[in-house]
Design an enzyme around this catalytic site. Structure first.
Site: not given
Ligand code: PAF
Length: 276
Positions: A32-33, A145-146, A149, A172, A180, A182
């Site tokens: 996903g990253h 996914k977030d 956020q 993803a 997906l 971590s």
């Molecule tokens: O989504 C993340 O991995 C974190 O919240 C982020 C945006 C890198 C901030 O630490």
């Protein structure tokens, strides 16, 4: 790819770069990253990925200490994905002094994950604001996914008039539907086999609401289903995707969001869909 740890080296690496694309991460990178990096590459200029486990967004008793830190593997994966600069600062680079200037999120941060993780979004918005200031990218890419956020980051950027474009990248998933994350690596084999239930209930809420079911009964049913299967549910909730408020008569694009704990692991997921 150039790996830098200090602000001086970051500035040196960025010298002469125009219109960079930033992918902020906390590392332990998965497919996903890497899709975020790929998207960033398509958006134009050199790609900067940051890897920083941000203490400020973790609450007391959360998993800051055990959050997986895998910088060597992350760097290798980023090279493979075509990243140009890896910014992997120490805490002393991001927080050289106690961080007393904080980004105050809007009220929409107090619901959903924010209601269960007090202070979380203050920490997220503050570090994202700092990373944007340090890298000064033209565009920054975050995973959908977030969802909450991403929504809050968009509000921050709009209301603080930060000169950056924010792009969301679709979630993803594994073949069985699990988003997906971590944190999936915390799951035991039995929990991993059960984890796709979270996405399953989101799909059922979507189908029920699209078929005319009342929102409250659809989400209550989903919570009951997860609880009966052994999950500790934080919330299953439907929101207007644009306002992050409960859907109203004008709502077209909805999102159903959920957070629940399987054993010691808290998972989140969401599913956007059109109604009406
Ligand atoms: O989504 C993340 O991995 C974190 O919240 C982020 C945006 C890198 C901030 O630490």
């Amino acid at each position: 790819m150039r790996t830098v740890h200090s602000l001086e080296d970051l500035r040196d690496a960025l010298a002469g770069c125009r219109a960079t694309a930033l992918v902020p991460t906390m590392g332990n990178l998965h497919r996903g990253h890497l899709a975020l990096v790929e998207r960033a590459r398509q958006l134009g200029g050199p790609v900067v990925a940051s890897v920083f486990v941000n203490r400020l967004q973790f609450g007391v008793g959360e998993d800051f200490d055990r959050y997986p830190r895998t910088l060597a593997e992350d760097a290798a994966a980023l090279v493979g994905a075509g990243c140009d600069i890896l910014f992997a600062p120490d805490e002393s680079v991001i927080y050289p002094e106690p961080q007393t200037v904080l980004v105050q999120p809007p009220p929409e941060a107090d619901q959903l994950c924010g209601a269960h993780r007090p202070g979380h979004f203050v920490g997220v918005l503050t570090v994202v604001c700092k990373l944007l200031g340090m890298v000064q990218p033209a565009v920054a890419v975050f995973g959908e996914k977030d969802f909450q956020q991403l929504w809050l980051i968009r509000r921050m950027v709009a209301q603080l008039a930060l000169p950056v474009r924010i792009e969301g990248q679709p979630t993803a998933r594994d073949a069985d539907g699990l988003a997906l994350s971590s944190r999936n690596r915390y799951l035991s084999p039995a929990e991993r086999a059960q984890a796709p239930q979270l996405y399953g209930v989101l799909c059922r809420v979507r189908d029920a609401v699209c078929a005319g079911a009342a929102v409250d009964s659809a989400t209550a049913l989903a919570e009951a289903e997860l609880t009966a299967a052994g999950w500790a549910v934080d919330y299953v909730a439907l929101r207007d995707a644009a306002s992050l408020r409960p859907p109203g008569s004008a709502t077209i694009q909805c999102v159903v969001l959920a957070a629940a704990r399987l054993g010691a692991t808290r998972l989140i997921d969401n599913l956007a869909f059109r109604i009406g």
